[in-house]
Design a protein around this motif. Structure first.
Motif, PDB file in Angstrom:
ATOM      1  N   THR A  80      34.579  31.064  40.288  1.00  0.00           N
ATOM      2  CA  THR A  80      34.445  32.475  40.653  1.00  0.00           C
ATOM      3  C   THR A  80      33.190  33.043  40.004  1.00  0.00           C
ATOM      4  OG1 THR A  80      35.760  33.262  38.785  1.00  0.00           O
ATOM      5  CG2 THR A  80      36.951  32.761  40.810  1.00  0.00           C
ATOM      6  N   PRO A  81      32.590  34.051  40.616  1.00  0.00           N
ATOM      7  CA  PRO A  81      31.381  34.635  40.026  1.00  0.00           C
ATOM      8  C   PRO A  81      31.709  35.483  38.797  1.00  0.00           C
ATOM      9  CG  PRO A  81      31.979  35.789  42.047  1.00  0.00           C
ATOM     10  CD  PRO A  81      32.932  34.641  41.919  1.00  0.00           C
ATOM     11  N   VAL A  82      30.784  35.506  37.866  1.00  0.00           N
ATOM     12  CA  VAL A  82      30.906  36.374  36.693  1.00  0.00           C
ATOM     13  C   VAL A  82      30.688  37.811  37.173  1.00  0.00           C
ATOM     14  CG1 VAL A  82      29.816  36.994  34.493  1.00  0.00           C
ATOM     15  CG2 VAL A  82      30.106  34.581  35.106  1.00  0.00           C
ATOM     16  N   PRO A  83      31.514  38.763  36.709  1.00  0.00           N
ATOM     17  CA  PRO A  83      31.297  40.160  37.119  1.00  0.00           C
ATOM     18  C   PRO A  83      29.861  40.598  36.821  1.00  0.00           C
ATOM     19  CG  PRO A  83      33.357  39.948  35.923  1.00  0.00           C
ATOM     20  CD  PRO A  83      32.661  38.623  35.813  1.00  0.00           C
ATOM     21  N   GLY A  88      24.816  37.101  32.287  1.00  0.00           N
ATOM     22  CA  GLY A  88      23.976  36.860  31.120  1.00  0.00           C
ATOM     23  C   GLY A  88      24.748  36.956  29.814  1.00  0.00           C
ATOM     24  N   LYS A  89      26.000  37.416  29.883  1.00  0.00           N
ATOM     25  CA  LYS A  89      26.838  37.544  28.684  1.00  0.00           C
ATOM     26  C   LYS A  89      28.006  36.565  28.691  1.00  0.00           C
ATOM     27  CE  LYS A  89      25.959  42.500  28.229  1.00  0.00           C
ATOM     28  NZ  LYS A  89      26.566  43.825  28.120  1.00  0.00           N
ATOM     29  N   VAL A  90      28.470  36.207  29.894  1.00  0.00           N
ATOM     30  CA  VAL A  90      29.678  35.391  30.052  1.00  0.00           C
ATOM     31  C   VAL A  90      29.396  34.230  30.992  1.00  0.00           C
ATOM     32  CG1 VAL A  90      32.042  35.394  30.960  1.00  0.00           C
ATOM     33  CG2 VAL A  90      31.238  37.339  29.624  1.00  0.00           C
ATOM     34  N   GLN A  91      29.987  33.087  30.668  1.00  0.00           N
ATOM     35  CA  GLN A  91      29.966  31.924  31.550  1.00  0.00           C
ATOM     36  C   GLN A  91      31.388  31.400  31.649  1.00  0.00           C
ATOM     37  OE1 GLN A  91      27.168  28.933  30.174  1.00  0.00           O
ATOM     38  NE2 GLN A  91      25.781  30.509  29.439  1.00  0.00           N
ATOM     39  N   PHE A  92      31.710  30.756  32.758  1.00  0.00           N
ATOM     40  CA  PHE A  92      33.016  30.132  32.944  1.00  0.00           C
ATOM     41  C   PHE A  92      32.842  28.612  32.940  1.00  0.00           C
ATOM     42  CE2 PHE A  92      33.844  34.050  35.736  1.00  0.00           C
ATOM     43  CZ  PHE A  92      34.342  34.783  34.670  1.00  0.00           C
TER      44      PHE A  92
END
Length: 178
Positions: A80-83, A88-92
Motif C-alpha cells: 500500500t502507498p505511504v500516506p 519521506g518519513k515512513v516506509q513499509f
C-alpha cells in the motif's frame, strides 16, 4: 553493526495495550513533570522500527511524533502507498528482523528503536535486541496485548538499573544476554 533497543511501558500484569489497542490507561498516568528518559533514549537512534498496530495507533495522534525515519513491519501494508503527509518519513516492509537489520546497516544505521509487541517479540526470538527499558505502570488490566509472547528458550537478562517515580511508575533497564 546495527543494535536494537526497546523503550516501552507495560501494565503491572504485562500488557502494552488493551485488546482493542487502547492505551488511555497509560496516557492518563503520564505525569509531564517526570522525566522518564525517552528524550535521552531516542537521541542516539537512527531509525524506528515498529509494527502495524503501533503505527496505526500513532496515526491517531494529533501530529506525527517522530523526527527519525520509521520502518513499519507489516505484511498487510507492504503493497500500500505511504500516506502523502508521511512520504519521506515512513516506509513499509514485510522483511524478517535479520533482513531489516541488514537493510538498515546498508543505510549506515547504527542504533534502532524497536516498538510494538509483535515486532519486539520477533526481534527477541531472533536474539536481536541489545537492551530493554521497561516502565511498569501501577495498573492491572486483566487482559490485553502482552509485551512478551512464546519463546523457544529462555532469554537471560541483566538488570542495569531500576528507578521509581513519585507517580508510582517503576522503570527497569535490562541488557540481554549474560
Amino acid at each position: 553493526m546495527v543494535t536494537t533497543h526497546v523503550f516501552i511501558a507495560v501494565s503491572l500484569d504485562g500488557y502494552i495495550a488493551r485488546q482493542d489497542g487502547d492505551i488511555e490507561w497509560l496516557l492518563q498516568r503520564d505525569d509531564p513533570t517526570e522525566d522518564h528518559g525517552y528524550a535521552a533514549f531516542i537521541a542516539d537512534k537512527d531509525w524506528i522500527v515498529m509494527g502495524r498496530g503501533s503505527y496505526e495507533k500513532v496515526l491517531t495522534f494529533d501530529e506525527w511524533p517522530y523526527d527519525r525515519p520509521v520502518l513499519v513491519l507489516s505484511r498487510q501494508l507492504t503493497d500500500t502507498p505511504v500516506p502523502e503527509k508521511l512520504k519521506g518519513k515512513v516506509q513499509f516492509s514485510c522483511r524478517t528482523p535479520g533482513e531489516v537489520l541488514t537493510d538498515l546497516a546498508a543505510q549506515n544505521a547504527r542504533r534502532v528503536y524497536i516498538d510494538g509487541g509483535q515486532v519486539i517479540q520477533s526481534f527477541l526470538r531472533e536474539g536481536l535486541v541489545a537492551d530493554i527499558v521497561i516502565t511498569t505502570v501501577p495498573v492491572l488490566l486483566g487482559s490485553g496485548k502482552p509485551l512478551f509472547g512464546s519463546l523457544t528458550g529462555d532469554i537471560d537478562l541483566t538488570l542495569l538499573s531500576s528507578r521509581s517515580f513519585p507517580s508510582g511508575l517503576v522503570q527497569s533497564h535490562y541488557k540481554l544476554g549474560s
